[in-house]
Design an enzyme around this catalytic site. Structure first.
Site, PDB file in Angstrom:
ATOM      1  N   SER A 262     -18.214 -31.525 -12.263  1.00 44.30           N
ATOM      2  CA  SER A 262     -17.588 -32.841 -12.366  1.00 44.30           C
ATOM      3  C   SER A 262     -18.185 -33.791 -11.351  1.00 44.30           C
ATOM      4  O   SER A 262     -18.554 -33.393 -10.245  1.00 44.30           O
ATOM      5  CB  SER A 262     -16.079 -32.728 -12.166  1.00 44.30           C
ATOM      6  OG  SER A 262     -15.792 -32.753 -10.784  1.00 44.30           O
ATOM      7  N   LYS A 263     -18.268 -35.036 -11.778  1.00 41.84           N
ATOM      8  CA  LYS A 263     -18.869 -36.073 -10.953  1.00 41.84           C
ATOM      9  C   LYS A 263     -18.191 -36.152  -9.591  1.00 41.84           C
ATOM     10  O   LYS A 263     -18.804 -36.476  -8.600  1.00 41.84           O
ATOM     11  CB  LYS A 263     -18.704 -37.423 -11.661  1.00 41.84           C
ATOM     12  CG  LYS A 263     -20.016 -38.176 -11.812  1.00 41.84           C
ATOM     13  CD  LYS A 263     -19.757 -39.567 -12.277  1.00 41.84           C
ATOM     14  CE  LYS A 263     -20.185 -39.725 -13.723  1.00 41.84           C
ATOM     15  NZ  LYS A 263     -19.960 -40.994 -14.317  1.00 41.84           N
ATOM     16  N   ARG A 264     -16.873 -35.872  -9.599  1.00 40.10           N
ATOM     17  CA  ARG A 264     -16.117 -36.045  -8.367  1.00 40.10           C
ATOM     18  C   ARG A 264     -16.425 -34.953  -7.335  1.00 40.10           C
ATOM     19  O   ARG A 264     -16.459 -35.193  -6.157  1.00 40.10           O
ATOM     20  CB  ARG A 264     -14.625 -36.090  -8.672  1.00 40.10           C
ATOM     21  CG  ARG A 264     -13.970 -37.113  -7.806  1.00 40.10           C
ATOM     22  CD  ARG A 264     -12.636 -37.659  -8.241  1.00 40.10           C
ATOM     23  NE  ARG A 264     -12.117 -37.190  -9.491  1.00 40.10           N
ATOM     24  CZ  ARG A 264     -10.931 -36.602  -9.606  1.00 40.10           C
ATOM     25  NH1 ARG A 264     -10.221 -36.343  -8.540  1.00 40.10           N
ATOM     26  NH2 ARG A 264     -10.476 -36.272 -10.786  1.00 40.10           N
TER      27      ARG A 264
END
Ligand code: GLU
Length: 493
Positions: A262-264
């Protein structure tokens, strides 16, 4: 067998995700292996998610990775251009050309698609109700009963609408996926998919079918988040009487916690990896193996070797874990395979960006020596930054171990001898650098750790590191002298 045609069809919603790069790679490898064609098509029908600059960034990342294609969208002279006989290759341009109209008409006429006038509120309430009842969220078919004639009148009167696929009641749809195997789905479990949205644009599901057919795509390899959409796609192919391509749904790339990247929480964009100093050869080699395994124990591959050995049959059906340590290991191999000159030019932008050298820096000889000294131990291009700083500054930073070593041993004799040896020189030569430690050993009678640690520590700030010969050559006479002085001042008198 007709020539294979494969495509990579990203949506320009941001940077290229490494999962996307892997999808592009697998399509590319297979197309090249089979002597077929590889196409880059841009799927931008979701106008709400369009990110300016994303197409350019996608193309740059593919180019960086060494993945080229035969048809589709390119950048030339800073402009987006297209090449190929099956264009346009940007879906919004295909909308402008009215390409999808005749196909939706065909479905409306045959009753396989219908106009739907339901309001957003109604659909929202329906969804909530279904959720509360613990039912599958699905359109209830209210507008299926509106005749085409009546629907056309309502459309002409300006009423807002979408066009939906009319899924049959209780039929089985079968298809084969080269990774997931045979899959059967009952149409009762499939929604009446929107094909044309209220803004007049086709949805992904409709555009992808029409485009893959018109572009003659024979194999569709993409992320397995799309596998649940295949039944409606297959139904559409059948409705048009078109050949169904091969499906290959690739396993998701997972992080160390076995969750989807995930980007986060994770680095996900190709640009992140470029910035971190990975080589295209390293990232491509590593990504090829997250989800595919060769027929042998080989782990280091060039692109040519991947093209030769890749097969969809050996794509794993379960998610592959992205392992940064393994990537570093693979990347290190490719760094070692570079010539010093090549590596120098690859590292230069990183050194400039970090302010270690400026753009005018022209001491290539220094950088060559630096790289030949440190190349072996590098995992990424960034790994040269600290050694470069260490070598360029008059005085290095000293590790605690170095300080202790210098403080706790009597280094006077060692440093005196090194300095005396240095005094005989105009500049450090290969021969001198090769032999000087032996000379010091002979003259002082000090050897092993007691010889090397105080000298290496004084020279590079760390008692562990490259060969003394390389260090001397790297530093040159003046810096060696300055560093002896500094080390003397650190000794306990
Ligand atoms: N545009 C879709 C995406 O960005 C492509 C899916 C497909 O390859 O069919 O994931």
């Amino acid at each position: 067998m007709a020539d294979v045609r494969l495509r990579f069809a990203p949506s320009p919603t941001g940077f290229l995700h490494i999962g996307g790069l892997r999808t592009a790679l697998y399509n590319y490898l297979y197309a090249r292996q089979q002597g077929g064609k590889f196409i880059l098509r841009i799927e931008d029908t979701d106008r709400t998610r369009f990110v300016p600059g994303a197409i350019e960034s996608l193309i740059r990342s593919l180019k960086w990775a060494g993945i080229d294609y035969d048809e589709g969208v390119y950048i030339e002279n800073n402009k987006i251009v297209e090449h190929g006989d099956f264009g346009p290759y940007v879906q919004s341009d295909r909308v402008k050309e009215g390409i999808y109209n005749q196909y939706i008409e065909e479905l409306l006429e045959s009753g396989k698609a219908y106009y739907c006038f339901c309001s957003k509120e109604r659909l929202e309430n329906l969804r909530k109700q279904q959720e509360a009842d613990g039912k599958l969220s699905k359109y209830d078919g209210l507008c299926r009963g509106v005749s085409l004639e009546e629907a056309r009148k309502r459309v002409a009167a300006g009423e807002e609408y979408v066009i939906r696929l009319r899924m049959p009641e209780n039929e089985e749809i079968h298809f084969h996926d080269m990774v997931k195997g045979d899959i059967t789905v009952n149409t009762g479990d499939v929604d009446d998919q929107v094909l044309i949205k209220a803004d007049g644009f086709p949805t992904y599901h409709f555009a992808v079918i029409v485009d893959d057919h018109l572009m003659g795509v024979t194999h569709i390899a993409r992320g397995d988040e799309w596998v649940s959409s295949v039944p409606k796609h297959v139904y559409l192919y059948q409705a048009f009487g078109w050949d169904i391509p091969e499906f290959i749904h690739l396993p998701t790339i997972l992080n160390q916690n076995h969750k989807k990247l995930s980007k986060r929480h994770d680095d996900v964009s190709v640009e992140d990896f470029i910035k971190q100093g990975y080589l295209p050869e390293g990232l491509v080699n590593y990504l090829a193996m997250v989800g595919w395994s060769p027929n042998s124990n080989q782990e280091i591959f060039t692109m040519e070797e991947l093209i030769e050995q890749f097969s969809f049959e050996r794509v794993n059906s379960t998610g592959g874990v992205f392992d940064r340590k393994k990537l570093d290991w693979v990347n290190a191999h490719h760094i070692r395979n570079k010539s010093v000159e090549e590596l120098r030019e690859l590292c230069r932008p990183f050194l400039i960006e970090e302010g270690v050298i400026d753009e005018k820096f022209d001491n290539d000889r220094f950088l060559n020596v630096l790289l030949s000294t440190y190349q072996e131990g590098m995992h990424t291009l960034r790994d040269i930054i600290e050694p470069a700083k260490m070598a360029l500054n008059d005085i290095p930073e000293y590790t605690e171990e170095t300080v202790e070593t210098i403080q706790n041993s009597d280094c006077t004799l060692l440093y005196d001898t090194l300095e005396a040896q240095l005094a005989t020189l105009g500049e450090v030569t290969e021969e001198w650098a090769t032999g000087v430690m032996k000379v010091i050993q002979k003259e002082t009678g000090i050897k092993g750790k007691n010889l090397y640690m105080p000298i290496r520590g004084a020279m590079i700030g760390s008692v562990h590191g490259p060969d003394m010969k390389d260090i001397f050559l790297l530093l040159g006479k003046e810096k060696i002298q300055k560093r002896i002085e500094k080390a003397r001042s650190m000794m306990r008198s």
